[in-house]
Design a protein around this motif. Structure first.
Motif, PDB file in Angstrom:
ATOM      1  N   THR A 143       2.445   1.607  -3.458  1.00 22.41           N
ATOM      2  CA  THR A 143       1.488   2.116  -4.448  1.00 22.41           C
ATOM      3  C   THR A 143       1.264   3.611  -4.271  1.00 22.41           C
ATOM      4  O   THR A 143       1.209   4.370  -5.241  1.00 22.41           O
ATOM      5  CB  THR A 143       0.152   1.372  -4.306  1.00 22.41           C
ATOM      6  N   SER A 144       1.138   4.044  -3.022  1.00 23.06           N
ATOM      7  CA  SER A 144       0.921   5.463  -2.755  1.00 23.06           C
ATOM      8  C   SER A 144       2.096   6.297  -3.240  1.00 23.06           C
ATOM      9  O   SER A 144       1.917   7.363  -3.846  1.00 23.06           O
ATOM     10  CB  SER A 144       0.709   5.669  -1.257  1.00 23.06           C
ATOM     11  N   GLU A 145       3.336   5.803  -2.995  1.00 24.19           N
ATOM     12  CA  GLU A 145       4.525   6.531  -3.458  1.00 24.19           C
ATOM     13  C   GLU A 145       4.555   6.605  -4.980  1.00 24.19           C
ATOM     14  O   GLU A 145       4.865   7.652  -5.575  1.00 24.19           O
ATOM     15  CB  GLU A 145       5.788   5.833  -2.944  1.00 24.19           C
ATOM     16  N   GLU A 160      -9.181   0.158   1.046  1.00 21.64           N
ATOM     17  CA  GLU A 160      -7.898   0.770   1.397  1.00 21.64           C
ATOM     18  C   GLU A 160      -6.933   0.672   0.227  1.00 21.64           C
ATOM     19  O   GLU A 160      -6.170   1.604  -0.047  1.00 21.64           O
ATOM     20  CB  GLU A 160      -7.329   0.068   2.632  1.00 21.64           C
ATOM     21  N   GLY A 161      -6.983  -0.465  -0.483  1.00 16.40           N
ATOM     22  CA  GLY A 161      -6.133  -0.606  -1.663  1.00 16.40           C
ATOM     23  C   GLY A 161      -6.501   0.379  -2.750  1.00 16.40           C
ATOM     24  O   GLY A 161      -5.636   0.985  -3.400  1.00 16.40           O
ATOM     25  N   LYS A 211       2.019   6.402  -7.138  1.00 16.56           N
ATOM     26  CA  LYS A 211       0.934   7.213  -7.697  1.00 16.56           C
ATOM     27  C   LYS A 211       1.099   8.703  -7.399  1.00 16.56           C
ATOM     28  O   LYS A 211       0.500   9.534  -8.074  1.00 16.56           O
ATOM     29  CB  LYS A 211      -0.411   6.727  -7.160  1.00 16.56           C
ATOM     30  N   ASN A 212       1.893   9.023  -6.387  1.00 14.72           N
ATOM     31  CA  ASN A 212       2.102  10.428  -6.051  1.00 14.72           C
ATOM     32  C   ASN A 212       3.375  11.007  -6.659  1.00 14.72           C
ATOM     33  O   ASN A 212       3.717  12.156  -6.374  1.00 14.72           O
ATOM     34  CB  ASN A 212       2.153  10.598  -4.523  1.00 14.72           C
ATOM     35  N   GLN A 233      -7.921   3.264  -2.302  1.00 17.41           N
ATOM     36  CA  GLN A 233      -7.538   4.596  -1.855  1.00 17.41           C
ATOM     37  C   GLN A 233      -6.050   4.854  -2.034  1.00 17.41           C
ATOM     38  O   GLN A 233      -5.632   5.998  -2.218  1.00 17.41           O
ATOM     39  CB  GLN A 233      -7.936   4.780  -0.392  1.00 17.41           C
ATOM     40  N   SER A 234      -5.240   3.809  -1.973  1.00 17.49           N
ATOM     41  CA  SER A 234      -3.805   4.000  -2.179  1.00 17.49           C
ATOM     42  C   SER A 234      -3.477   4.252  -3.645  1.00 17.49           C
ATOM     43  O   SER A 234      -2.375   4.698  -3.958  1.00 17.49           O
ATOM     44  CB  SER A 234      -3.041   2.773  -1.682  1.00 17.49           C
ATOM     45  N   LEU A 266       0.831  -1.208   0.000  1.00 16.16           N
ATOM     46  CA  LEU A 266       0.000   0.000   0.000  1.00 16.16           C
ATOM     47  C   LEU A 266       0.865   1.258   0.000  1.00 16.16           C
ATOM     48  O   LEU A 266       0.587   2.218  -0.724  1.00 16.16           O
ATOM     49  CB  LEU A 266      -0.930   0.002   1.213  1.00 16.16           C
ATOM     50  N   GLN A 267       1.952   1.238   0.819  1.00 19.68           N
ATOM     51  CA  GLN A 267       2.858   2.387   0.836  1.00 19.68           C
ATOM     52  C   GLN A 267       3.560   2.547  -0.503  1.00 19.68           C
ATOM     53  O   GLN A 267       3.731   3.655  -1.006  1.00 19.68           O
ATOM     54  CB  GLN A 267       3.887   2.213   1.959  1.00 19.68           C
TER      55      GLN A 267
END
Length: 924
Positions: free
Chosen positions: A732-734, A760-761, A736-737, A763-764, A729-730
């Protein structure tokens, strides 16, 4: 102890006796039905009565004020009669209405004293009051002489209908007959009140201005007329005569002395006389029936003497009252001291006895203290031990929760490695015997997965993490859909399987996922324990009260014993039927899920005759919390999540069966996939399968995977969720950002399959969420779908590379990284009309010259020209696939005006936007 109890009882008797000695009980009750208590005359009467009562403590006076209301006074007299007071005092508001009640009381044996105002009957015990007719006559003679036989008089009446007002008027007019030239020119209804007289006086006065004298039936009404005339400066021309002559600062005596009234006639209250008379009557002493109080004229000749006398009397009465108050306080002090003496005497006796008992029991208490001290130490030790065990239990519970969380991941990964190869082998060419064995392996792997899911569900329930996500849906259609999955087994085993419903459809709020588990478990048990050729049925009906839906799953199988029925929903209970076949989790889990719906589940069964499970769910949504209700965007939640997590246009089944995607050459060796997975075996398995079609790079953890994503800029990333360090999840967030990798689709692999974890997935930023164990064929087709969808989007929203590029040069890997970043900036800011090369260069962290040269070299177009081509390409898509008008499309794709957009579109495509839309829509 018996002696102590006796002494305490004696003390209580002494205390109660002393209290009884200090209290004087009231023996005789006198009820006073007062017509009004608000004027000064009445207040003076009450004061006199209370002073006189202080000499007779055995008498109790109860006063009820009718406030000039005859009906209320009638009610008060009725209440006194019903209470059977010892004596009744009545001052009538009006004579006629009150007379019957006075007669009734008199006839019932209650002594009645009439005060001030008479009734219309002689049936009463005694009367106390002045002769109002005589007072009126005295006033008339005085006025006649004062006016010297000639003048005009305005008379201010009391309450018309009351005997004092009538008698005073009659006496006054009787005396005036001797004076022929004196006339009463007007009668003002003052109703005994100053304010009423003052309010009504002007109307009569202004109609008869030639008035020489005002005669009022009491002093306060005379004061009211005086105040009005003073306000218009006419008081000096008028003579004022009143009746009452009360003492005090607001009495008639003071008014005469101050020059407000010219004269008044004493009308004594008789308060003291009334109480003395009442006592004589109650104690059967001789008394007079008619007790007339004398009156006298008060004017400037005798007012000073009268006032001095009354002031002296008032002063003496005040002194008497103070003395009585002090005497009463002394009596109270005496009574309190006597009670205290009794109390101290009894207390001293008790103390002596208690002291003796204390000495006798001291040794016994010391022994008890030793024993209690030992027990206390033991209790403290046990408490500390319990606290220690509680802390250990908390740690064990926490460890259990962590175990259940991690065991899912640990089980699901091996199950993926089992099911994946088995599926590949089943699709290959294997012998029938081998296929049978492989099916057995897959069936047991899926069964193991189901057990893991049930354990995880129980963990969520115990930890209060399982939440309802209900929506209003057709429960009949839903049950038929679930039941349809058992049709094949029913045909195979020749079981008579039916679904019966009272209604064609019924809207119910329920959680699709949880009701699916409940029904599937009940139907699985029904088919499991029903012989071939047997019968299984599902019945849906409404309750008798129409507030619940009842779902019944019934079979004619083996049934249960009475003991098994009693414990059917106990966790891990198996009984004789399930001893070798089940963990006993299914029914217990079903009950927990029904309870979450605020419903009920029951079982009726008989050995060898069959079993019926009855589930009832409440209708409506009043039993649900607001956060438990979701919008029914689709019939089930899984398709909704698939739609959110998939960026392609095809559904999963379409992907699995699509001949086009499986055969069309996508140049997959030109497509790079980054695989991030900490499990060595699973990573090797996936890499081996994917390398047949794609260029695969892999990483063992999230940190390394993020670094490789920035370096290689892959076409797609597959990552596990649970990894050491940076999890999926972390990661993916990194990705996508970051502008360098935000366009790359990400597939997450995980053992966590709850709705909350899937959300939650999403949202990441994940494009897809695949739950372990999974089919490799399904994963493979989803990979192809995501890559294909990215290419389709690029065809729609950007210029093709290198199809429309002026230089047919395929970018190198590092250049490809720059192109991807460039395209991401252009697509993100396409609707910005002010977008230019400076903005793009700043977003990329490069100079304008560097960006211009790179874009020109790689794409063959200047920056601004390329941006225009992308805008026109996107506008063409909107013209065919949206309902926006041309002006809206122009602004949406970043043109400053519709006219400029139309010109640029026609120059590029040799056709105007409106003609393009009309032509292509007609062809379609």
């Amino acid at each position: 102890m018996m002696k102590l109890t006796t002494i305490i009882n004696l003390f209580m008797l002494l205390f109660l006796f002393s209290c009884s000695q200090g209290q004087e009980e009231k023996q005789l009750v006198i009820g006073f039905a007062q017509c009004t208590g608000g004027d000064a005359w009445r207040k003076a009467m009450h004061s006199e009565m209370k002073r006189e009562l202080s000499f007779y403590p055995e008498l109790e006076l109860v006063i009820k004020d009718a406030r000039n209301s005859t009906s209320l006074q009638q009610q008060h007299i009725r209440e006194f009669i019903d209470q059977k007071v010892d004596l009744l005092i009545v001052s009538p508001n009006e004579a006629a209405p009150i007379t019957p009640l006075v007669e009734e009381a008199f006839e019932k044996g209650i002594p009645v004293i009439i005060v001030d105002r008479r009734t219309s009957s002689s049936l009463y015990t005694a009367y106390v009051g002045a002769n109002n007719f005589e007072i009126g006559r005295l006033a008339g003679n005085y006025v006649g002489e004062l006016l010297k036989g000639k003048g005009r008089i305005l008379e201010v009446w009391g309450l018309k209908g009351s005997s004092p007002a009538v008698d005073r008027h009659n006496g006054f007019t009787s005396a005036l007959k001797d004076f022929k030239d004196i006339k009463i020119v007007a009668e003002v209804p003052g109703e005994w009140e100053k304010d009423i007289a003052k309010e009504k006086f002007p109307d009569f006065y202004h109609q008869n201005k030639q008035i020489d004298l005002v005669f009022a039936h009491n002093d306060v009404m005379a004061l009211g007329t005086f105040e009005y005339l003073k306000s218009i400066q006419q008081e000096d021309e008028m003579i004022f005569v009143g009746v009452d002559g009360l003492s005090g600062p607001n009495g008639g005596l003071q008014f005469v002395e101050d020059g407000i009234l010219d004269a008044t006639f004493l009308y004594p209250t008789g308060g003291e006389e009334v109480i003395r008379l009442a006592r004589k009557i109650l104690y059967h002493e001789p008394y007079e029936k008619e007790n007339m109080l004398s009156s006298t004229l008060i004017d400037g000749r005798n007012v000073h003497i009268m006032k001095q006398q009354t002031d002296k009397i008032l002063s003496q009465q005040s002194s008497i009252e103070r003395q009585q108050g002090k005497i009463q306080k002394q009596i109270e002090v005496y009574q309190n001291q006597r009670i205290l003496l009794y109390f101290l005497s009894a207390a001293l006796l008790v103390i002596i006895v208690l002291g003796a008992l204390a000495l006798l029991s001291l040794k016994e208490k010391q022994e008890m203290n030793k024993e209690l001290s030992a027990k206390n130490k033991e209790v403290i030790h046990q408490r500390n031990e319990l606290a220690r065990m509680a802390r250990k239990a908390d740690k064990a519970t926490e460890a259990k929760f962590k175990f259940f969380t991690n065991i899912s991941h640990e089980f699901r990964t091996p199950l993926t490695l089992i099911i994946g190869p088995v599926d590949d082998m089943l699709r290959g060419s294997v012998s029938a015997e081998m296929k049978k064995d492989l099916q057995l392996v897959k069936s047991n792997a899926l069964r193991l997965l189901n057990l893991v899911n049930q354990l995880m569900d129980f963990r969520k329930i115990e930890n209060q993490k399982m939440k309802l996500q209900v929506a209003e849906k057709d429960v009949v259609g839903f049950i038929k859909e679930i039941s349809a999955s058992f049709s094949r087994e029913s045909r195979k085993r020749k079981i008579d399987f039916s679904v019966n419903s009272q209604v064609e459809s019924l809207k119910v709020y329920f959680d699709s996922d949880k009701l699916d588990k409940i029904l599937f478990n009940l139907l699985s048990n029904a088919f499991k324990y029903t012989k071939d050729g047997g019968k299984v049925s599902v019945t849906i009906e409404l309750s008798d009260t129409y507030d619940k839906v009842i779902i019944m799953v019934e079979d004619n199988g083996r049934g249960m014993s009475e003991e098994h029925v009693k414990n059917a929903f106990d966790r891990f209970y198996t009984g004789e039927v399930y001893s070798n076949l089940s963990t006993g989790l299914g029914l217990a889990l079903s009950k927990e899920l029904v309870d979450l719906h605020k419903g009920e589940i029951a079982v009726v069964s008989e050995k060898w005759k069959g079993t019926k499970f009855i589930v009832s769910l409440p209708l409506g949504k009043e039993h649900l919390r607001e956060e438990e209700i979701i919008l029914p965007a689709s019939e089930t939640l899984e398709p909704m999540l698939d739609a959110l997590l998939s960026s392609g246009n095809e559904e999963p089944d379409d992907l699995l069966e699509s001949e086009e995607l499986s055969t069309k050459a996508l140049h997959r060796k030109d497509k790079t996939i980054l695989l991030v997975e900490d499990n060595v075996e699973l990573r090797a398995f996936l890499k081996k399968r994917l390398q047949k079609e794609f260029n695969v790079v892999d990483a063992a953890d999230g940190t390394l995977g993020l670094s490789m994503a920035f370096d290689t800029v892959p076409d797609l990333i597959i990552s596990d969720v649970m990894m050491p360090g940076m999890d999926g999840l972390q990661l993916t967030s990194e990705l996508k950002n970051d502008k360098r990798t935000s366009h790359i689709p990400v597939i997450l692999l995980t053992a966590k399959d709850s709705v909350e974890q899937k959300i939650e997935g999403v949202q990441s930023g994940a494009d897809m969420y695949v739950t372990k164990p999974f089919s490799f064929a399904y994963l493979y087709e989803r990979i192809k779908g995501l890559i294909k969808s990215r290419e389709m989007l690029r065809d729609h929203y950007s210029c093709e590379i290198p199809a429309e590029a002026k230089q047919a040069v395929v970018p190198k890997q590092l250049d490809k990284k720059f192109v991807n970043e460039f395209l991401a900036v252009v697509e993100k800011n396409l609707s910005n009309t002010a977008l230019n090369a400076n903005d793009i260069a700043e977003s990329l962290g490069m100079s304008k010259v560097q960006v211009y040269r790179k874009v020109k070299a790689l794409l063959g177009y200047p920056v601004n020209e390329y941006v225009v081509k992308v805008r026109l390409k996107k506008a063409k898509h909107f013209l065919l696939n949206s309902e926006m008008n041309i002006s809206e499309i122009a602004y949406e794709v970043g043109f400053s005006s519709p006219a400029y957009f139309s010109t640029a579109f026609k120059n590029h495509f040799q056709i105007s936007p409106s003609e393009y839309r009309a032509t292509h829509l007609v062809k379609d």
